[in-house]
Design an enzyme around this catalytic site. Structure first.
Site, PDB file in Angstrom:
ATOM      1  N   SER A   1      39.805  36.808  37.717  1.00 55.80           N
ATOM      2  CA  SER A   1      39.443  37.590  38.897  1.00 55.80           C
ATOM      3  C   SER A   1      39.848  39.048  38.649  1.00 55.80           C
ATOM      4  O   SER A   1      40.929  39.309  38.118  1.00 55.80           O
ATOM      5  CB  SER A   1      40.192  37.030  40.115  1.00 55.80           C
ATOM      6  OG  SER A   1      39.905  37.789  41.253  1.00 55.80           O
ATOM      7  N   GLY A  39      36.284  42.261  35.907  1.00 55.67           N
ATOM      8  CA  GLY A  39      35.126  43.157  35.894  1.00 55.67           C
ATOM      9  C   GLY A  39      33.781  42.449  35.799  1.00 55.67           C
ATOM     10  O   GLY A  39      32.744  43.104  35.628  1.00 55.67           O
ATOM     11  N   SER A  70      31.736  40.957  38.044  1.00 58.00           N
ATOM     12  CA  SER A  70      30.711  41.356  39.024  1.00 58.00           C
ATOM     13  C   SER A  70      30.285  42.800  38.817  1.00 58.00           C
ATOM     14  O   SER A  70      29.087  43.120  38.908  1.00 58.00           O
ATOM     15  CB  SER A  70      31.242  41.207  40.449  1.00 58.00           C
ATOM     16  OG  SER A  70      31.566  39.879  40.686  1.00 58.00           O
ATOM     17  N   SER A 109      34.747  30.659  35.957  1.00 53.87           N
ATOM     18  CA  SER A 109      34.444  29.536  35.036  1.00 53.87           C
ATOM     19  C   SER A 109      35.601  29.337  34.045  1.00 53.87           C
ATOM     20  O   SER A 109      35.443  29.599  32.858  1.00 53.87           O
ATOM     21  CB  SER A 109      33.100  29.734  34.336  1.00 53.87           C
ATOM     22  OG  SER A 109      32.843  31.053  33.936  1.00 53.87           O
TER      23      SER A 109
HETATM   24  N1  LIG Z   1      42.473  29.982  44.099  1.00 44.61           N
HETATM   25  C1  LIG Z   1      41.586  30.889  43.668  1.00 44.61           C
HETATM   26  N2  LIG Z   1      41.469  31.134  42.339  1.00 44.61           N
HETATM   27  C2  LIG Z   1      40.590  32.049  41.899  1.00 44.61           C
HETATM   28  N3  LIG Z   1      39.772  32.756  42.717  1.00 44.61           N
HETATM   29  C3  LIG Z   1      39.850  32.541  44.049  1.00 44.61           C
HETATM   30  C4  LIG Z   1      40.770  31.611  44.573  1.00 44.61           C
HETATM   31  N4  LIG Z   1      40.619  31.605  45.927  1.00 44.61           N
HETATM   32  C5  LIG Z   1      39.662  32.507  46.223  1.00 44.61           C
HETATM   33  N5  LIG Z   1      39.195  33.074  45.099  1.00 44.61           N
HETATM   34  C6  LIG Z   1      38.082  34.052  45.073  1.00 44.61           C
HETATM   35  O1  LIG Z   1      36.970  33.338  44.558  1.00 44.61           O
HETATM   36  C7  LIG Z   1      36.424  33.974  43.425  1.00 44.61           C
HETATM   37  C8  LIG Z   1      36.281  33.023  42.242  1.00 44.61           C
HETATM   38  O2  LIG Z   1      35.241  32.128  42.475  1.00 44.61           O
HETATM   39  P1  LIG Z   1      34.485  31.463  41.247  1.00 44.61           P
HETATM   40  O3  LIG Z   1      33.370  30.650  41.816  1.00 44.61           O
HETATM   41  O4  LIG Z   1      34.127  32.504  40.282  1.00 44.61           O
HETATM   42  O5  LIG Z   1      35.615  30.522  40.649  1.00 44.61           O
HETATM   43  S1  LIG Z   1      35.484  29.346  39.607  1.00 44.61           S
HETATM   44  O6  LIG Z   1      34.513  29.757  38.586  1.00 44.61           O
HETATM   45  O7  LIG Z   1      35.018  28.155  40.319  1.00 44.61           O
HETATM   46  O8  LIG Z   1      36.829  29.140  39.061  1.00 44.61           O
HETATM   47  C9  LIG Z   1      37.364  35.081  43.054  1.00 44.61           C
HETATM   48  O9  LIG Z   1      36.502  36.178  42.979  1.00 44.61           O
HETATM   49  P2  LIG Z   1      36.402  37.134  41.725  1.00 44.61           P
HETATM   50  O10 LIG Z   1      37.483  38.100  41.993  1.00 44.61           O
HETATM   51  O11 LIG Z   1      35.045  37.729  41.869  1.00 44.61           O
HETATM   52  O12 LIG Z   1      36.547  36.404  40.446  1.00 44.61           O
HETATM   53  C10 LIG Z   1      38.325  35.250  44.217  1.00 44.61           C
HETATM   54  O13 LIG Z   1      37.942  36.361  44.973  1.00 44.61           O
HETATM   55  N1  LIG Z   2      35.881  48.720  32.391  1.00 43.37           N
HETATM   56  C1  LIG Z   2      35.729  48.134  33.586  1.00 43.37           C
HETATM   57  N2  LIG Z   2      34.775  47.211  33.758  1.00 43.37           N
HETATM   58  C2  LIG Z   2      34.627  46.608  34.965  1.00 43.37           C
HETATM   59  N3  LIG Z   2      35.388  46.840  36.055  1.00 43.37           N
HETATM   60  C3  LIG Z   2      36.379  47.757  35.925  1.00 43.37           C
HETATM   61  C4  LIG Z   2      36.590  48.422  34.691  1.00 43.37           C
HETATM   62  N4  LIG Z   2      37.632  49.277  34.841  1.00 43.37           N
HETATM   63  C5  LIG Z   2      38.034  49.139  36.113  1.00 43.37           C
HETATM   64  N5  LIG Z   2      37.292  48.223  36.786  1.00 43.37           N
HETATM   65  C6  LIG Z   2      37.503  47.854  38.200  1.00 43.37           C
HETATM   66  O1  LIG Z   2      38.021  46.530  38.222  1.00 43.37           O
HETATM   67  C7  LIG Z   2      37.530  45.833  39.369  1.00 43.37           C
HETATM   68  C8  LIG Z   2      36.802  44.618  38.887  1.00 43.37           C
HETATM   69  O2  LIG Z   2      36.354  43.886  40.018  1.00 43.37           O
HETATM   70  P1  LIG Z   2      35.168  42.848  39.922  1.00 43.37           P
HETATM   71  O3  LIG Z   2      34.013  43.423  39.190  1.00 43.37           O
HETATM   72  O4  LIG Z   2      34.945  42.340  41.313  1.00 43.37           O
HETATM   73  O5  LIG Z   2      35.827  41.726  39.007  1.00 43.37           O
HETATM   74  P2  LIG Z   2      35.503  40.169  38.956  1.00 43.37           P
HETATM   75  O6  LIG Z   2      34.065  39.968  39.362  1.00 43.37           O
HETATM   76  O7  LIG Z   2      35.781  39.793  37.537  1.00 43.37           O
HETATM   77  O8  LIG Z   2      36.466  39.549  39.937  1.00 43.37           O
HETATM   78  C9  LIG Z   2      36.619  46.796  40.118  1.00 43.37           C
HETATM   79  O9  LIG Z   2      37.353  47.409  41.136  1.00 43.37           O
HETATM   80  C10 LIG Z   2      36.229  47.814  39.025  1.00 43.37           C
HETATM   81  O10 LIG Z   2      35.923  49.071  39.563  1.00 43.37           O
END
Ligand SMILES: Nc1ncnc2c1ncn2[C@@H]1O[C@H](COP(=O)(O)OS(=O)(=O)O)[C@@H](OP(=O)(O)O)[C@H]1O
Ligand SMILES: Nc1ncnc2c1ncn2[C@@H]1O[C@H](COP(=O)(O)OP(=O)(O)O)[C@@H](O)[C@H]1O
Length: 206
Positions: free
Chosen positions: A34, A37, A39, A106
């Site tokens: 999480s 980067g 998304s 994932s």
């Molecule tokens: N327990 C826990 N662990 C990890 N992430 C959590 C959890 N609870 C909520 N979230 C939020 O859900 C996003 C991850 O969902 P995913 O569908 O990508 O997860 S997975 O692939 O099924 O592991 C993840 O978003 P990203 O930050 O975009 O990765 C979190 O915002």
């Molecule tokens: N090189 C980079 N590539 C992608 N995101 C970056 C980078 N450097 C800083 N960031 C910041 O990190 C955060 C990544 O968030 P997000 O894209 O939502 O991550 P994820 O989907 O893996 O949870 C954003 O706030 C983004 O602006």
């Protein structure tokens, strides 16, 4: 009423579909912690491809976890099912000739491998599956913490949080490895585009 619709005999084959639409599908599978980067890069890449007039579509938590997978949580079994369904959906999008970008943590290699197998063993022709490891060290993603989730996970307010209290298995052989603590978003997109062009999955920009 007169129509000028032309009917064609037989079903359109996958080759014919690609020919008619001018592009083949592929799945670009982003994986990482999480806030690594996924998304941000997938969105920027989607924009880039669309502006090159290529069909691209992004699957992420916003359109999958609030809809198709809203019954799933974050325990191991739910994550396995989450990724299994996303693998199936991404295959269908890619079969429709879209370049499909998936942005999910994932965390398990076995689940990513299953999604890959589904694409690569598709008949009559395999569908390209490109695993992209969006890599940033835990201390960096914790520092970013855009949604404050790491803070909550450290405080024990969120359980099974990836990287803190649930595992993340880094890909051993991803097609693309992006170090987001070292390259910016534009550099990350350029890395993926260069790969797609090199493998003839998209044409080189004019
Ligand atoms: N327990 C826990 N662990 C990890 N992430 C959590 C959890 N609870 C909520 N979230 C939020 O859900 C996003 C991850 O969902 P995913 O569908 O990508 O997860 S997975 O692939 O099924 O592991 C993840 O978003 P990203 O930050 O975009 O990765 C979190 O915002
Ligand atoms: N090189 C980079 N590539 C992608 N995101 C970056 C980078 N450097 C800083 N960031 C910041 O990190 C955060 C990544 O968030 P997000 O894209 O939502 O991550 P994820 O989907 O893996 O949870 C954003 O706030 C983004 O602006």
């Amino acid at each position: 009423m007169a129509t000028n619709i032309t009917f064609h005999q037989g079903a359109v084959t996958e080759d014919e579909r690609a020919e008619l639409l001018g592009q083949r599908g592929a799945t670009i599978w982003f994986t990482g912690l999480s806030a690594s980067g996924k998304s941000t890069i997938a969105s920027a890449l989607e924009q880039h491809l669309l502006h090159r007039k290529l069909h691209a579509y992004r699957l992420d938590g916003d359109n999958i976890r609030f809809g198709l997978n809203k019954d799933l949580g974050f325990d191991q079994a739910s994550r396995i099912e989450n990724i299994r369904r996303i693998g199936e959906v991404s295959l269908l999008f890619s079969l429709s000739s879209s370049i499909t970008l998936t942005a999910f943590i994932s965390p398990y290699q076995s689940d990513r491998d299953l999604a890959r197998k589904l694409h690569e063993e598709h008949k009559p022709a395999s569908v390209p599956f490109i695993e992209v490891y969006v890599d940033a060290p835990l201390n960096v993603v914790e520092e970013r913490d855009p949604k404050g989730l790491y803070k909550k996970a450290r405080a024990g307010e969120i359980k099974d949080f990836t990287g803190i209290s649930a595992p993340y298995e880094a890909p051993s052989h991803p097609e693309i490895h992006i170090r987001t603590d070292q390259v910016d978003v534009a550099g990350a997109v350029a890395q993926v585009v260069a790969y797609l062009e090199e493998k003839d999955l998209i044409q080189k920009a004019a």
